[in-house]
Write an enzyme that holds these catalytic residues in place. Structure first.
Site, PDB file in Angstrom:
ATOM      1  CD  GLU A 127      -2.430   1.206   2.792  1.00  0.00           C
ATOM      2  OE1 GLU A 127      -3.612   1.583   2.884  1.00  0.00           O
ATOM      3  OE2 GLU A 127      -1.757   0.860   3.783  1.00  0.00           O
ATOM      4  CG  HIS A 178       2.840   3.348   3.853  1.00  0.00           C
ATOM      5  ND1 HIS A 178       2.330   2.226   3.235  1.00  0.00           N
ATOM      6  CD2 HIS A 178       2.419   3.287   5.141  1.00  0.00           C
ATOM      7  CE1 HIS A 178       1.651   1.512   4.112  1.00  0.00           C
ATOM      8  NE2 HIS A 178       1.683   2.136   5.278  1.00  0.00           N
ATOM      9  CG  ASP A 217       0.842  -1.329   6.148  1.00  0.00           C
ATOM     10  OD1 ASP A 217       1.413  -0.571   6.945  1.00  0.00           O
ATOM     11  OD2 ASP A 217      -0.232  -1.034   5.583  1.00  0.00           O
ATOM     12  CG  HIS A 250      -3.366  -3.066   5.766  1.00  0.00           C
ATOM     13  ND1 HIS A 250      -3.077  -1.804   5.295  1.00  0.00           N
ATOM     14  CD2 HIS A 250      -4.460  -3.490   5.066  1.00  0.00           C
ATOM     15  CE1 HIS A 250      -3.946  -1.481   4.351  1.00  0.00           C
ATOM     16  NE2 HIS A 250      -4.793  -2.481   4.202  1.00  0.00           N
ATOM     17  CD  GLU A 279      -7.060   0.352   5.485  1.00  0.00           C
ATOM     18  OE1 GLU A 279      -6.042  -0.073   6.066  1.00  0.00           O
ATOM     19  OE2 GLU A 279      -7.083   1.453   4.882  1.00  0.00           O
ATOM     20  CG  HIS A 330      -1.635   5.574   5.844  1.00  0.00           C
ATOM     21  ND1 HIS A 330      -1.418   4.214   5.776  1.00  0.00           N
ATOM     22  CD2 HIS A 330      -1.366   6.061   4.616  1.00  0.00           C
ATOM     23  CE1 HIS A 330      -1.045   3.904   4.546  1.00  0.00           C
ATOM     24  NE2 HIS A 330      -1.002   5.010   3.824  1.00  0.00           N
ATOM     25  CD  GLU A 390       2.018   3.138   8.922  1.00  0.00           C
ATOM     26  OE1 GLU A 390       1.540   1.981   8.878  1.00  0.00           O
ATOM     27  OE2 GLU A 390       1.779   4.007   8.056  1.00  0.00           O
TER      28      GLU A 390
END
Length: 273
Positions: A33, A35, A44, A119, A121, A176, A181
């Site tokens: 994904e 970032h 992730d 992650h 989701e 995010h 992160e």
């Protein structure tokens, strides 16, 4: 040579020996994904794998190969599917992948497994996958298999968050590609981070609902939902210390591991909880 904690590095006899010793296993579940412009697509995957590696070393565990694809990125938590490179699975597909891995690990002798989500989701598809896997395991007559399912970011002390965010923590869903992160990636894979490209178009301001299709400008153009300025490997270490300490404590409690055996092996007297 130090013994690897990664399942992929083991031979099948070495794997079998681990299961016969009742080693705890860890399954990181990640995503591919976006970032932002300063972090890689594999954040992730990198972060839960790094957490699992450190926990496994403390409890004599084994880290199964990380699932590299996750459930579809959502605008309010990951920027959404429109960003190039974000490659995702349907919820049903992810659940089936988790189900099959959990089932096969149990068939091959694993009796204590922690599924570690990386992650945001993924949460509910992973819950479904674990549940379906447990149904099949019980039908196969295996009654002593125990699974923990957790998000690594839940294991952080309030004092650490206050230290990182003196003006108030914005919430995990908005972090995010932001301070948390970015700092953890600087700790684990600094060569993949380009702090010169940290954007300044956030933080995002979302309503408390979703809209399809997503309006232009709904998500910051960079895909970064809060602020990444001020990230550092030192801050990443603060977070990692909390993540590892908290998860080690949970694993020892739920799997019956003796603290005195940490780093050496496993408590074979542990019972299912």
């Amino acid at each position: 040579m130090a013994e690897s904690v990664f399942m992929a590095d083991l031979t099948w006899p070495e794997f079998e020996a681990k299961t016969k010793a009742n080693a705890p296993f860890f399954l990181p579940v990640g995503a591919t994904e976006q970032h932002g412009p300063h972090l890689p697509l594999g954040v992730d995957v990198i972060l839960p794998t790094g957490v699992c590696e450190r926990v496994a070393k403390k409890v004599g565990g084994v880290v199964a190969p990380t699932i590299p694809y996750g459930y579809k990125s959502q605008p309010r938590t990951g920027g959404g599917q429109a960003f190039p490179g974000t490659t995702s699975l349907n919820a049903h597909t992810l659940s089936m992948v988790v189900r099959d891995i959990v089932h096969d690990l149990a068939l091959h002798g694993v009796r204590r497994l922690a599924v570690v989500n990386g992650h945001f989701e993924n949460s509910w598809p992973v819950v479904e996958g674990v549940d379906l896997g447990m149904r099949e395991i019980r039908r196969d007559g295996i009654a002593d298999f125990v699974v923990l399912r957790l998000e690594y970011w839940d294991f952080v002390r309030r004092e650490t968050l206050d230290r990182l965010f003196p003006e108030g923590f914005p919430g995990t869903e908005l972090e995010h590609a932001s301070l948390l992160e970015t700092s953890l990636t600087l700790l684990l894979r600094p060569e993949l981070v380009d702090m010169r490209k940290v954007p300044s178009d956030g933080p995002a301001k979302f309503p408390t609902y979703d809209r399809t299709p997503v309006k232009p400008g709904f998500v910051p153009a960079s895909g970064v939902l809060a602020r990444a300025q001020g990230s550092s490997a030192e801050k990443g270490q603060w977070l990692m210390n909390d993540h590892v300490e908290g998860i080690v404590r949970a694993v020892r409690a739920e799997f019956g591991l003796l603290e005195s055996e940490a780093g050496h092996g496993y408590d074979n007297r542990a019972r299912a909880v």
